[in-house]
Design a protein around this motif. Sequence first.
Motif, PDB file in Angstrom:
ATOM      1  N   GLN A  96       0.825  -1.207   0.000  1.00  0.00           N
ATOM      2  CA  GLN A  96       0.000   0.000   0.000  1.00  0.00           C
ATOM      3  C   GLN A  96       0.858   1.255   0.000  1.00  0.00           C
ATOM      4  N   TRP A  97       1.917   1.251   0.782  1.00  0.00           N
ATOM      5  CA  TRP A  97       2.837   2.387   0.791  1.00  0.00           C
ATOM      6  C   TRP A  97       3.519   2.529  -0.570  1.00  0.00           C
ATOM      7  N   SER A  98       3.905   1.407  -1.141  1.00  0.00           N
ATOM      8  CA  SER A  98       4.582   1.431  -2.435  1.00  0.00           C
ATOM      9  C   SER A  98       3.676   2.012  -3.513  1.00  0.00           C
ATOM     10  N   THR A 101       2.806   5.851  -2.645  1.00  0.00           N
ATOM     11  CA  THR A 101       3.867   6.851  -2.512  1.00  0.00           C
ATOM     12  C   THR A 101       5.048   6.613  -3.437  1.00  0.00           C
TER      13      THR A 101
END
Length: 992
Positions: A96-98, A101
């Motif tokens: 999800q971060w990848s 962002t």
Amino acid sequence: MNAINALLQLAFLLSGCAALIYQSIWTHYLGLTLGHAAYAQSLVLMMFMGGMALGAWVVSRITTRLHRPVMAYASVETLIGLLGLAFHGVFLAVTQWSEATVLPAIGSAGGAALWQWLSAALLITPQTVLLGATFPLMAAGVLRLPGSAQGRTLGGLYFINGLGAALGALLATFVLLPRWGMPGALTAAGWLNLAVAALSCAAARGMHGPESGTGPQPTPSAAAPGRLLHALLAATFLSSAASFAYELGWVRMLNQALGSSLHSFELMLSAFILGLALGGLWVRQVGDRIADLVRYAGIVQVLMALCAMLSVAVLGSAYHWVPWLMTALARSAAGYVLYNVATASIAMVIMVPAAFFAGMTLPLFTAALLRRGAGERAVGQIYAANTLGAILGVLVAAHGLMPLMGVSLMLLLAGALDLAIGLALLRVLSPGRWTPAVAAAGLLGAGTLGTLLQWGLPDRLLQSAGVFRYATDQLDQRELLFYRDGATASISVVRQHGKLVIATNGKPDAALSPLVQRPGPDESTMMMLAALPLAAHPRPEDVALIGWGSGLSTHAVLGSDKPKRVDTIEIEPAMWEGARMLAPNNSRAYQDPRSKVHFEDAREFFARGQRQYDVIISEPSNPWVSGVASLFTHEFYRRVRASLKPGGMLVQWVHSYEMSDPLLAQMIAALLQSFPDSEVYAANSADLVILAPTAELPPLSGEPWRQPLLAAELRRVGMGSPGDLAMRRLGSSALLRTYVRLNEAAAHSDFFPTVSLQAPQERFANANAALMQRLATSGPPVLQVLDCRPRPGREQGRLAVRADQMIEARQQALWALDRWAGRVIPAARGSDVNRQVDALLTHRRASTPLDADSLMLYLANLANNLLPHGPEAEQHALWDQAGWRREHPDLPTKVHDQLALYDATVQRDWPAAEAAASRLLARPAAELPPALREQALVLGMLAGKAQGQAAAVRDWEARWGTAVPAGPFGATRRFLKAWEDGGERACAAASP
């Protein structure tokens, strides 16, 4: 000590089982970020081996200083288990971060791919390093037990761990994934590691005194340990590389024979691991009786090379075994179980001989070093070199040798490498000269290699024949035009029966006919995929397509001047190269400067979020193919929606052949979560196209037909106007929601890959998800009444494509009405419907009419074929009671009630239809054929729904349903109940 040894053996068995559960499930997880299963499999394999090599190397440097290696082993297993329990949550957080962002901030495709691979590798590195530490730690602990023998101990550990690994691969795919999904499977593996840790602690406590006794004492040798160490490290490194090249090559070729499903892959993997384990068992039995371990290892290498090279010829024979197998087995659940057993057996015949000798090398090399005085450290060093060699084998084989020289030659090259290793061991180290036996081994290997190169390579035409699908190895009227083994799949183009067929691993992806011939059903599908968004979207300037296939869909989109850029995402470059053979059907895809092809995975492409599109057309391979089902999950559809501009739309292809309604409903449920206003069209009898907008759909425009070249291509496949497109519309989102509800389908998810698990069996059983098409083509006009499916005029619905069930049914209805009206039709257009009409005409003109029951059956069967299709005025002439009274004034009242029911339905006089249905059902059961009673029940329900009665289906079932057993319309009745249970409103109720 025997009890302690048994406890440690059990622990190591369970440890191997858990390790392969991780490897199998990690492949699924990383496939969600890396895309195609082939890439995920190669990365997991490389990282799995790389991490284990690092772990083994680290432990090799400290093992002699560990006083209690079994306790250290228990600690490592505890850490592995805890990481396994936490993996799912960590994976979600990182991805999800990848996606939110990192990937949007990376400008280039290469940088994004590098990040995807790096982040995926880092996710599994901690556990793989710890897994690598387990073998040398366990080996050190067991070797220190009193009475341990080097060969027996090392061979036994390798066997027991390998046996556990083979069981783990099967357990993951056939038990854990179906029951608990990917998170549950990892949780099970984590708890298994914790159980292993507990068993190891119990064994360690049972040992008397510190475990660090002196261990086995080395025996003096004339060979210097340093020289021997370097030679055996090099030998195990290269031998392991060759072994994993074998595995990848065998899997690719067996995929062509047995199908590229998840089940097949795991069965092949288990067969390979079992062969390795059996090699360890052999060393366990005889290792300590071998006088010269190095010489024995050299002989083993030569035998492995011979078995590997001969496996190429055996693989060629497998293409003849599978058709017999497919013919012999029943296409049922039990037959599929037997098919899997046969798959495993064929894989073992091909893999186990060479894998057996490969499994002997590591314990032999390790025992040789221990016997020559290398110490415990040699265990970790050999293990590290072995796993590093596996990385080299996977990397070079999958991404270098296979695309460069093809699978067959790659296998022979790997066999030649093993032969060279064996000769080196025999010639250089033991006994150090060319003996007659060494020379004979060299000549035998060279002769085998030359013979296979000349006469033993598989027939590429047979490799491309899809024997697992068509159950035949006959190559008549097939001409191979193109064949290439790519990094992810083997692509072929064949001319067969005048058509050009492009296939992946033997599975046809598209078939095109020459432009001067009648088109096939695939062409209507690909043309519809392009025409729908061009007709539905006002400004389709940026278009993306998932899957190159034949290139025809891209070609068709480029037939309009509206798109400014068309990006096609294709995972396999060989597919793009092979489709060139299909020109000129797809020429614009290659020649138009607006066309851009991207050789990468679709999930990764859209995850980067670098560009948004007006239209995304998804046309991947069949979902039963390993790795493809991840393009039909609600997580992927959420990502696709984020890649669409405001007002954009997804156009999704999915097949109904070799698929059950419940499984298809899971994929539709996933799509509806992100695209709740979707509509579904039937491109032909077997292909569905879902138009999934992000906003309200405008009426279809005539834009595609304002483009001269595209209009001519659309006419060729029977779509000459927007009306032809509209008549292929099955229904709206209400139909799709009801379909999902009827099948009680949960949305297909990345983490619960039910489609990958169930679709292979449904392909084998020739299942058919035909409910929506049946509702549109025969029986009561359910979709016209409930979902505003248009009733087209005579000018629409030209039959241009073979196997177009919907248009065929429409044409048959028109021809039947022509016959009734006395219009002459060609004799070739005879059908069951026409014969029914002929029988009725004969009856009306006969002086002695048919009996009432036979007449009513004829009328009921004819109504099933005409009510959904025929124009109102022409049907009224057939069902009109006045005309029947003039011919036969003595017809029973029940026949007139039947005619009144059909006539009122055609004219949409719903109160009259409801009354006629009630009159028929009120008659004693013996007076009506059962099929007619059920037909009247369904038409009565439709009449009630059309009048806005919210509980019409339940009321009619309560009143009449118990006296009308479910028969030909059982599925229709269940559909109507599901429609009502969902609170869906009937279209006719809202119409004037």
